[in-house]
Design a protein around this motif. Structure first.
Motif, PDB file in Angstrom:
ATOM      1  N   THR A 195      29.620  12.589  12.251  1.00 54.84           N
ATOM      2  CA  THR A 195      30.172  13.624  11.113  1.00 54.84           C
ATOM      3  C   THR A 195      30.680  14.643  11.633  1.00 54.84           C
ATOM      4  OG1 THR A 195      28.112  12.866   9.906  1.00 54.84           O
ATOM      5  CG2 THR A 195      29.011  14.864   9.245  1.00 54.84           C
ATOM      6  N   MET A 196      31.985  15.220  10.941  1.00 55.87           N
ATOM      7  CA  MET A 196      32.602  16.209  11.305  1.00 55.87           C
ATOM      8  C   MET A 196      32.175  17.334  10.715  1.00 55.87           C
ATOM      9  SD  MET A 196      34.704  14.974  13.711  1.00 55.87           S
ATOM     10  CE  MET A 196      35.764  16.022  14.218  1.00 55.87           C
ATOM     11  N   VAL A 197      32.171  18.593  11.326  1.00 53.64           N
ATOM     12  CA  VAL A 197      31.647  19.781  10.946  1.00 53.64           C
ATOM     13  C   VAL A 197      32.646  20.859  10.937  1.00 53.64           C
ATOM     14  CG1 VAL A 197      29.748  21.382  11.215  1.00 53.64           C
ATOM     15  CG2 VAL A 197      29.248  18.947  11.732  1.00 53.64           C
ATOM     16  N   ASP A 198      32.583  21.371   9.900  1.00 48.39           N
ATOM     17  CA  ASP A 198      33.509  22.847  10.038  1.00 48.39           C
ATOM     18  C   ASP A 198      32.634  24.080  10.416  1.00 48.39           C
ATOM     19  OD1 ASP A 198      35.070  25.196   9.061  1.00 48.39           O
ATOM     20  OD2 ASP A 198      36.143  23.728   7.686  1.00 48.39           O
ATOM     21  N   GLY A 199      33.379  24.874  11.169  1.00 46.51           N
ATOM     22  CA  GLY A 199      32.673  26.044  11.665  1.00 46.51           C
ATOM     23  C   GLY A 199      32.045  27.085  10.601  1.00 46.51           C
ATOM     24  N   LYS A 200      32.585  26.839   9.357  1.00 44.10           N
ATOM     25  CA  LYS A 200      31.859  27.842   8.326  1.00 44.10           C
ATOM     26  C   LYS A 200      30.734  27.103   7.755  1.00 44.10           C
ATOM     27  CE  LYS A 200      35.424  25.862   5.074  1.00 44.10           C
ATOM     28  NZ  LYS A 200      36.691  26.271   4.448  1.00 44.10           N
ATOM     29  N   ASP A 201      30.315  25.760   8.094  1.00 43.65           N
ATOM     30  CA  ASP A 201      29.249  25.138   7.637  1.00 43.65           C
ATOM     31  C   ASP A 201      27.748  25.490   8.585  1.00 43.65           C
ATOM     32  OD1 ASP A 201      30.482  24.106   5.663  1.00 43.65           O
ATOM     33  OD2 ASP A 201      30.985  22.355   6.745  1.00 43.65           O
ATOM     34  N   LEU A 202      28.186  26.305   9.733  1.00 45.42           N
ATOM     35  CA  LEU A 202      27.157  26.626  10.688  1.00 45.42           C
ATOM     36  C   LEU A 202      26.178  27.605  10.140  1.00 45.42           C
ATOM     37  CD1 LEU A 202      29.181  26.381  14.159  1.00 45.42           C
ATOM     38  CD2 LEU A 202      27.935  24.807  12.954  1.00 45.42           C
ATOM     39  N   PRO A 203      24.968  27.790  10.585  1.00 41.16           N
ATOM     40  CA  PRO A 203      24.225  26.866  11.637  1.00 41.16           C
ATOM     41  C   PRO A 203      24.047  25.440  11.310  1.00 41.16           C
ATOM     42  CG  PRO A 203      22.551  28.210  10.764  1.00 41.16           C
ATOM     43  CD  PRO A 203      24.114  28.669   9.952  1.00 41.16           C
ATOM     44  N   LEU A 204      24.323  24.608  12.046  1.00 43.88           N
ATOM     45  CA  LEU A 204      24.114  23.147  11.968  1.00 43.88           C
ATOM     46  C   LEU A 204      22.617  22.543  11.869  1.00 43.88           C
ATOM     47  CD1 LEU A 204      25.352  20.239  11.585  1.00 43.88           C
ATOM     48  CD2 LEU A 204      25.495  20.190  14.047  1.00 43.88           C
ATOM     49  N   HIS A 205      22.299  21.855  10.700  1.00 47.81           N
ATOM     50  CA  HIS A 205      20.903  21.178  10.884  1.00 47.81           C
ATOM     51  C   HIS A 205      21.111  19.815  10.242  1.00 47.81           C
ATOM     52  CE1 HIS A 205      20.464  21.939   6.427  1.00 47.81           C
ATOM     53  NE2 HIS A 205      21.113  23.005   6.681  1.00 47.81           N
ATOM     54  N   CYS A 206      20.102  18.873  10.977  1.00 47.11           N
ATOM     55  CA  CYS A 206      19.944  17.752  10.313  1.00 47.11           C
ATOM     56  C   CYS A 206      18.558  17.547   9.913  1.00 47.11           C
ATOM     57  CB  CYS A 206      20.185  16.701  11.760  1.00 47.11           C
ATOM     58  SG  CYS A 206      20.312  14.986  11.183  1.00 47.11           S
ATOM     59  N   PRO A 207      18.260  16.795   8.792  1.00 41.03           N
ATOM     60  CA  PRO A 207      19.206  16.329   7.988  1.00 41.03           C
ATOM     61  C   PRO A 207      20.168  17.411   7.233  1.00 41.03           C
ATOM     62  CG  PRO A 207      17.027  15.948   6.910  1.00 41.03           C
ATOM     63  CD  PRO A 207      17.018  16.617   8.230  1.00 41.03           C
ATOM     64  N   THR A 208      21.352  17.041   6.919  1.00 37.81           N
ATOM     65  CA  THR A 208      22.361  17.965   6.201  1.00 37.81           C
ATOM     66  C   THR A 208      21.971  18.069   4.755  1.00 37.81           C
ATOM     67  OG1 THR A 208      23.707  16.436   5.704  1.00 37.81           O
ATOM     68  CG2 THR A 208      23.972  17.519   7.764  1.00 37.81           C
ATOM     69  N   ASN A 209      22.416  19.012   4.081  1.00 38.03           N
ATOM     70  CA  ASN A 209      22.196  19.010   2.789  1.00 38.03           C
ATOM     71  C   ASN A 209      22.550  18.163   1.897  1.00 38.03           C
ATOM     72  OD1 ASN A 209      20.899  21.468   2.886  1.00 38.03           O
ATOM     73  ND2 ASN A 209      22.750  22.714   2.536  1.00 38.03           N
ATOM     74  N   LYS A 210      23.505  17.134   2.226  1.00 36.56           N
ATOM     75  CA  LYS A 210      23.992  16.072   1.774  1.00 36.56           C
ATOM     76  C   LYS A 210      23.257  14.672   1.958  1.00 36.56           C
ATOM     77  CE  LYS A 210      28.749  17.924   2.335  1.00 36.56           C
ATOM     78  NZ  LYS A 210      29.984  17.475   2.944  1.00 36.56           N
ATOM     79  N   THR A 211      22.219  14.692   2.725  1.00 35.91           N
ATOM     80  CA  THR A 211      21.167  13.717   3.143  1.00 35.91           C
ATOM     81  C   THR A 211      20.387  13.189   1.911  1.00 35.91           C
ATOM     82  OG1 THR A 211      21.445  14.353   5.397  1.00 35.91           O
ATOM     83  CG2 THR A 211      19.628  12.733   4.864  1.00 35.91           C
ATOM     84  N   PRO A 212      20.325  12.026   1.367  1.00 35.21           N
ATOM     85  CA  PRO A 212      19.260  11.739   0.391  1.00 35.21           C
ATOM     86  C   PRO A 212      18.035  11.985   0.906  1.00 35.21           C
ATOM     87  CG  PRO A 212      20.940   9.954   1.004  1.00 35.21           C
ATOM     88  CD  PRO A 212      21.106  10.984   1.972  1.00 35.21           C
ATOM     89  N   ALA A 213      17.251  12.367   0.051  1.00 41.90           N
ATOM     90  CA  ALA A 213      15.861  12.792   0.220  1.00 41.90           C
ATOM     91  C   ALA A 213      14.954  11.485   0.726  1.00 41.90           C
ATOM     92  CB  ALA A 213      15.084  13.335  -1.017  1.00 41.90           C
ATOM     93  N   TRP A 214      15.187  10.419   0.483  1.00 42.43           N
ATOM     94  CA  TRP A 214      14.740   9.301   1.026  1.00 42.43           C
ATOM     95  C   TRP A 214      15.138   8.963   2.280  1.00 42.43           C
ATOM     96  CZ3 TRP A 214      17.496   5.494   3.106  1.00 42.43           C
ATOM     97  CH2 TRP A 214      18.896   5.411   2.632  1.00 42.43           C
ATOM     98  N   ASN A 215      15.895   9.630   2.949  1.00 40.93           N
ATOM     99  CA  ASN A 215      16.409   9.464   4.255  1.00 40.93           C
ATOM    100  C   ASN A 215      16.196  10.475   5.148  1.00 40.93           C
ATOM    101  OD1 ASN A 215      17.671   7.867   6.240  1.00 40.93           O
ATOM    102  ND2 ASN A 215      19.629   8.177   6.002  1.00 40.93           N
ATOM    103  N   SER A 216      15.159  11.133   4.673  1.00 41.54           N
ATOM    104  CA  SER A 216      15.012  12.485   5.413  1.00 41.54           C
ATOM    105  C   SER A 216      13.974  12.634   6.660  1.00 41.54           C
ATOM    106  CB  SER A 216      14.548  13.637   4.469  1.00 41.54           C
ATOM    107  OG  SER A 216      14.651  14.784   4.697  1.00 41.54           O
ATOM    108  N   HIS A 217      14.144  13.598   7.460  1.00 45.01           N
ATOM    109  CA  HIS A 217      13.005  13.659   8.564  1.00 45.01           C
ATOM    110  C   HIS A 217      13.013  15.250   8.641  1.00 45.01           C
ATOM    111  CE1 HIS A 217      16.474  14.900  11.074  1.00 45.01           C
ATOM    112  NE2 HIS A 217      17.182  13.758  11.120  1.00 45.01           N
ATOM    113  N   PRO A 218      11.895  15.856   9.539  1.00 43.54           N
ATOM    114  CA  PRO A 218      11.758  17.248   9.511  1.00 43.54           C
ATOM    115  C   PRO A 218      13.186  17.813  10.028  1.00 43.54           C
ATOM    116  CG  PRO A 218      10.089  16.035  10.819  1.00 43.54           C
ATOM    117  CD  PRO A 218      11.147  14.989  10.237  1.00 43.54           C
TER     118      PRO A 218
END
Length: 62
Positions: A7-30
């Protein structure tokens, strides 16, 4: 074995966290924050998702 999608990340999207806001809730982790600014790359310790900073979009003043 298939290669994981990067996944390519733009500097303005920092701080980076996983799961991202685009990750479906069913595929989530802490949520874990990933430091991508030093090397331009980061890998999630939970799911193995790989992230790369888009060249030229590094944040300034961080």
């Amino acid at each position: 074995m298939t290669q994981a999608q990067v996944t390519m990340v733009d500097g303005k999207d920092l701080p980076l966290h996983c799961p991202t806001n685009k990750t479906p809730a069913w595929n989530s982790h802490p949520r874990v924050f990933l430091d991508i600014t030093k090397t331009g790359e980061a890998k999630c310790p939970y799911c193995g998702a790989e992230y790369k900073l888009i060249p030229g979009t590094e944040p300034h003043g961080h």
